[in-house]
Design an enzyme around this catalytic site. Structure first.
Site, mmCIF file in Angstrom:
data_model
loop_
_atom_site.group_PDB
_atom_site.id
_atom_site.type_symbol
_atom_site.label_atom_id
_atom_site.label_comp_id
_atom_site.label_asym_id
_atom_site.label_seq_id
_atom_site.Cartn_x
_atom_site.Cartn_y
_atom_site.Cartn_z
ATOM 1 N N GLY A 16 0.841 -1.192 0.000
ATOM 2 C CA GLY A 16 0.000 0.000 0.000
ATOM 3 C C GLY A 16 0.875 1.240 0.000
ATOM 4 N N SER A 20 -0.424 3.958 5.186
ATOM 5 C CA SER A 20 -1.577 3.061 5.089
ATOM 6 C C SER A 20 -1.583 2.028 6.219
ATOM 7 C CB SER A 20 -1.584 2.353 3.729
ATOM 8 O OG SER A 20 -0.450 1.519 3.590
ATOM 9 N N GLU A 90 9.767 -2.312 4.919
ATOM 10 C CA GLU A 90 10.299 -1.493 3.818
ATOM 11 C C GLU A 90 10.979 -2.375 2.768
ATOM 12 O OE1 GLU A 90 9.401 1.466 3.622
ATOM 13 O OE2 GLU A 90 9.082 2.225 5.651
ATOM 14 N N CYS A 146 -6.862 9.973 2.092
ATOM 15 C CA CYS A 146 -6.379 11.058 1.233
ATOM 16 C C CYS A 146 -6.353 12.362 2.037
ATOM 17 C CB CYS A 146 -7.269 11.219 0.007
ATOM 18 S SG CYS A 146 -6.807 12.633 -1.007
ATOM 19 N N CYS A 181 -6.920 12.943 -6.438
ATOM 20 C CA CYS A 181 -6.136 14.067 -5.908
ATOM 21 C C CYS A 181 -4.636 13.910 -6.169
ATOM 22 C CB CYS A 181 -6.387 14.220 -4.414
ATOM 23 S SG CYS A 181 -8.102 14.593 -4.007
HETATM 24 P P1 ADP Z 1 3.056 2.737 6.647
HETATM 25 O O1 ADP Z 1 4.015 1.678 7.180
HETATM 26 O O2 ADP Z 1 2.094 2.186 5.641
HETATM 27 O O3 ADP Z 1 3.770 3.973 6.144
HETATM 28 P P2 ADP Z 1 2.432 3.153 9.410
HETATM 29 O O4 ADP Z 1 2.023 1.821 9.943
HETATM 30 O O5 ADP Z 1 3.858 3.587 9.684
HETATM 31 O O6 ADP Z 1 2.135 3.209 7.842
HETATM 32 O O7 ADP Z 1 1.508 4.322 9.971
HETATM 33 C C1 ADP Z 1 0.103 4.270 9.954
HETATM 34 C C2 ADP Z 1 -0.386 5.411 10.856
HETATM 35 O O8 ADP Z 1 -0.075 6.645 10.235
HETATM 36 C C3 ADP Z 1 -1.874 5.473 11.065
HETATM 37 O O9 ADP Z 1 -2.345 4.620 12.086
HETATM 38 C C4 ADP Z 1 -2.070 6.933 11.476
HETATM 39 O O10 ADP Z 1 -1.814 7.083 12.853
HETATM 40 C C5 ADP Z 1 -0.939 7.654 10.755
HETATM 41 N N1 ADP Z 1 -1.352 8.467 9.588
HETATM 42 C C6 ADP Z 1 -0.772 9.633 9.225
HETATM 43 N N2 ADP Z 1 -1.307 10.111 8.083
HETATM 44 C C7 ADP Z 1 -2.252 9.226 7.691
HETATM 45 C C8 ADP Z 1 -3.154 9.157 6.561
HETATM 46 N N3 ADP Z 1 -3.187 10.091 5.618
HETATM 47 N N4 ADP Z 1 -3.975 8.085 6.469
HETATM 48 C C9 ADP Z 1 -3.962 7.122 7.421
HETATM 49 N N5 ADP Z 1 -3.130 7.135 8.505
HETATM 50 C C10 ADP Z 1 -2.278 8.173 8.646
HETATM 51 ZN ZN ZN Z 2 -8.541 12.691 -2.619
#
Ligand code: ADP
Ligand code: ZN
Length: 198
Positions: A16, A20, A90, A146, A181
């Site tokens: 994702g 996400s 990652e 978004c 967007c």
């Molecule tokens: P990823 O590993 O996919 O980058 P993380 O597990 O590190 O995601 O982080 C997810 C957390 O990021 C969510 O639980 C929320 O607290 C935070 N967050 C920040 N911005 C967003 C967003 N635009 N949509 C959803 N969660 C977000």
């Molecule tokens: Zn949007």
């Protein structure tokens, strides 16, 4: 998720855009494996040191200790025979060899969980994710929110004008966007060096 019985290993991919919840989901699955007293080893690529050299850290500040490695073969070298669960965060930052490494670990009877970005900042499949997803038993696609309209977000919008494929995300460098967007960055004026990839 369906539970596979017996001694067969398998591969789970969590993918994702940024934000996400891929790291959160990986951490959740690992914590449950810990409760089941399974032997676990966690890895992350050395390139990703934005929050911590040695920990897997989610944007919500959940963290787990991990081993930073420079290449996919380092994972194979580090995994103990007795290890039952291998987690990799990652995973998009690894070389293409990560696909065979995950395959071999699963063939050795281990549960392999790999979390990573499925698209880059131009919306292109982020190698080695497509091949990893193709050989996985389970693929979980996560969506973010978004930041423009609140719809489900599939894209990672880069907020700076760098054209390097890998710019490790610091605060304010990226935000989640839905397909409406998302603004495709204009890379037409740039050298085609890393833009040609994929
Ligand atoms: P990823 O590993 O996919 O980058 P993380 O597990 O590190 O995601 O982080 C997810 C957390 O990021 C969510 O639980 C929320 O607290 C935070 N967050 C920040 N911005 C967003 C967003 N635009 N949509 C959803 N969660 C977000
Ligand atoms: Zn949007």
């Amino acid at each position: 998720m369906q539970v596979i019985q017996g001694r067969s290993g398998w591969l789970e991919v969590i993918c994702g855009p940024m934000f996400s919840g891929k790291s959160e989901e990986l951490i959740r699955r690992i914590r449950r494996a810990e409760i089941a007293r399974q032997r676990i080893q966690l890895f992350k690529p050395k390139v990703d040191d934005r929050y911590s050299e040695t920990e897997i850290v989610s944007h919500s500040q959940q963290r787990l200790p991990s081993t930073p490695v420079a290449s996919s073969l380092d994972i194979l070298a580090c995994v103990d025979d007795k290890t039952e669960v291998v987690g990799i965060d990652e995973v998009q930052f690894f070389d293409e060899g990560i696909v065979e490494v995950c395959d071999r670990l699963a063939n050795m009877g281990k549960r392999v969980m790999a979390a990573g970005l499925d698209m880059d900042y131009l919306g292109r499949p982020f190698a080695p994710m497509p091949n990893l997803m193709a050989i996985a038993e389970y693929v979980t696609k996560q969506l973010a929110i978004c930041m423009r309209c609140g719809d489900p977000a599939v894209h990672t919008q880069r907020l700076t004008d760098s054209t390097d494929t890998i710019v490790v995300g610091a605060q304010g460098t990226y935000e989640a966007r839905c397909r409406r967007c998302f603004v495709l960055p204009d890379v037409s004026q740039e050298e085609p060096k890393d833009v040609a990839k994929g």
